[in-house]
Design an enzyme around this catalytic site. Structure first.
Site, PDB file in Angstrom:
ATOM      1  N   LEU A 139       0.842  -1.197   0.000  1.00 30.02           N
ATOM      2  CA  LEU A 139       0.000   0.000   0.000  1.00 30.02           C
ATOM      3  C   LEU A 139       0.882   1.254   0.000  1.00 30.02           C
ATOM      4  CD1 LEU A 139      -3.105   0.461   0.038  1.00 30.02           C
ATOM      5  CD2 LEU A 139      -2.862   1.064   2.448  1.00 30.02           C
ATOM      6  N   GLY A 140       1.683   1.366  -1.074  1.00 28.20           N
ATOM      7  CA  GLY A 140       2.437   2.591  -1.303  1.00 28.20           C
ATOM      8  C   GLY A 140       1.581   3.595  -2.044  1.00 28.20           C
ATOM      9  N   ILE A 142       1.015   4.071  -5.302  1.00 27.02           N
ATOM     10  CA  ILE A 142       0.152   3.486  -6.325  1.00 27.02           C
ATOM     11  C   ILE A 142      -0.932   2.642  -5.679  1.00 27.02           C
ATOM     12  CG2 ILE A 142       0.069   1.832  -8.225  1.00 27.02           C
ATOM     13  CD1 ILE A 142       2.848   2.864  -9.049  1.00 27.02           C
ATOM     14  N   ARG A 163       4.912  -4.834   5.066  1.00 28.97           N
ATOM     15  CA  ARG A 163       5.769  -5.329   6.138  1.00 28.97           C
ATOM     16  C   ARG A 163       5.280  -4.835   7.499  1.00 28.97           C
ATOM     17  NH1 ARG A 163      11.508  -3.626   3.691  1.00 28.97           N
ATOM     18  NH2 ARG A 163      10.174  -1.920   2.992  1.00 28.97           N
ATOM     19  N   ILE A 218       0.624  -5.016 -11.513  1.00 23.56           N
ATOM     20  CA  ILE A 218       1.128  -3.838 -12.231  1.00 23.56           C
ATOM     21  C   ILE A 218       2.435  -3.355 -11.590  1.00 23.56           C
ATOM     22  CG2 ILE A 218      -0.996  -3.003 -13.308  1.00 23.56           C
ATOM     23  CD1 ILE A 218       0.218  -1.803  -9.859  1.00 23.56           C
ATOM     24  N   ARG A 220       6.028  -5.508 -10.431  1.00 23.75           N
ATOM     25  CA  ARG A 220       7.180  -6.135 -11.063  1.00 23.75           C
ATOM     26  C   ARG A 220       6.859  -7.600 -11.287  1.00 23.75           C
ATOM     27  NH1 ARG A 220       8.649  -1.805 -12.393  1.00 23.75           N
ATOM     28  NH2 ARG A 220      10.596  -0.743 -11.885  1.00 23.75           N
ATOM     29  N   ASP A 244       0.462  -6.751 -16.279  1.00 28.32           N
ATOM     30  CA  ASP A 244       1.157  -5.782 -17.131  1.00 28.32           C
ATOM     31  C   ASP A 244       2.653  -6.030 -17.104  1.00 28.32           C
ATOM     32  OD1 ASP A 244       1.169  -3.370 -18.805  1.00 28.32           O
ATOM     33  OD2 ASP A 244       2.198  -2.424 -17.102  1.00 28.32           O
ATOM     34  N   GLU A 249      10.226 -10.803 -18.801  1.00 32.18           N
ATOM     35  CA  GLU A 249       9.719 -10.080 -19.977  1.00 32.18           C
ATOM     36  C   GLU A 249      10.885  -9.547 -20.818  1.00 32.18           C
ATOM     37  OE1 GLU A 249       8.827  -5.619 -18.340  1.00 32.18           O
ATOM     38  OE2 GLU A 249       7.492  -7.179 -17.552  1.00 32.18           O
ATOM     39  N   HIS A 267       3.764  -4.137 -20.323  1.00 26.44           N
ATOM     40  CA  HIS A 267       4.401  -3.190 -19.390  1.00 26.44           C
ATOM     41  C   HIS A 267       4.141  -1.746 -19.843  1.00 26.44           C
ATOM     42  CE1 HIS A 267       7.947  -2.941 -16.329  1.00 26.44           C
ATOM     43  NE2 HIS A 267       7.059  -1.978 -16.132  1.00 26.44           N
TER      44      HIS A 267
END
Length: 304
Positions: A139-140, A142, A163, A218, A220, A244, A249, A267
């Protein structure tokens, strides 16, 4: 006098011209002349690469991630490392909801069926997003923007796993990822990449998400275990996934090509015109500040 910039990411002609107009001479291969590097978190920059460019003074990571840049080696050499937080968050959050809607409502498959003359066969019921439970891993910035869209736009209950609990949010904290997955209808991956988050989405988490659950990534590709996801999708352990980003990739696991319950985009979540303009401007702001001897606006945090 122009400064020599090694560019490791794809740039459109217009973006290249903008860098050149700002006083940067662009290179695509290393040389002794290189003073700055433009990369991103996925491509990174290694200690050996730093050794190969002895005049290097600054590494700019386009976008927020920097997981594959050797920060210890950079700091040991006195190289400044910057990144681009906040420049594409809205675009990525928009794309996350687009992927979630597409996979839950079966949009690509329904479109294909109509085009192939299978109108009646494609009219099967699909779940709603409204009033469901959205679980967010990470929950940063984005993650919070996706949470806001889910809560205000679709009336979703929002839970998350970090964390540690995050202050100032009404979302429900889960102290384990399997616990979050078991609660959620939809599980969104929005955590940074790197060794600490590699394959957090594994067989156990996907089993907890369950046969009516959906996964969206969305963040990594490395956060998701490709083999575990293949099994979960093929066996119906989860209902579907939309990605994404993919570990390895642009190569895609061959079994995925036959899966109708998987949606892939290349991506592009952060590649809106608005976000790309802001991202490049932040790179320029960091480069310009460094070369006039000023503090860079967005250094990678010292504790990373």
């Amino acid at each position: 006098m122009p400064h020599d910039l090694l560019v490791l990411i794809d740039l459109s002609p217009a973006r290249s011209q903008r860098l050149e107009a700002a006083g940067y001479r662009l290179h695509v291969t290393p040389s002794a002349a290189i003073e700055a590097v433009l990369t991103n978190g996925s491509i990174g920059f290694t200690a050996q690469q730093m050794t190969d460019v002895p005049r290097l003074g600054i590494i700019c990571a386009q976008g927020a991630g920097y997981e594959n840049i050797d920060l210890a080696a950079a700091r040991a050499r006195g190289i400044v490392v910057t990144h681009g937080p906040g420049t594409n968050d809205e675009s990525v959050a928009d794309h996350a909801l687009a992927l979630l809607l597409a996979v839950v409502r079966d949009i690509p498959q329904a479109d294909r069926a109509v085009r192939e003359g299978r109108w009646a066969q494609s009219r099967h019921p699909r779940p709603m997003l409204s009033n469901k439970k959205l679980g967010i891993l990470g929950l940063g910035t984005i993650g919070q923007k996706v949470a806001r869209r889910g809560e205000l736009g679709f009336g979703m209950a929002v839970g998350y796993h970090n964390r540690q609990p995050r202050q100032g949010t009404c979302a429900t904290y889960f102290d384990t990822l399997p616990g979050l997955a078991a609660w959620a209808d939809f599980l969104l991956v929005a955590t940074p990449g790197g060794v600490g988050t590699r394959h957090l989405i594994n067989d156990a988490v996907l089993a907890a998400l369950g046969s009516e659950g959906y996964l969206v990534n969305i963040a990594r590709g490395s956060v998701v275990d490709n083999a575990a996801l293949t099994r979960a999708l093929a066996q119906g352990t989860i209902a579907g996934a939309a990605l994404d980003v993919v570990d390895g990739e642009p190569l895609i696991p061959t079994p995925w090509l036959a899966l109708d319950n998987l949606i892939l985009t290349p991506h592009i979540a952060g590649r809106s015109p608005e976000a790309m303009q802001a991202t490049l401007q932040q790179v320029l702001d960091n480069l310009d500040a460094f070369f006039v001897g000023q503090p860079v606006p967005t250094p990678v945090p010292e504790l990373s």
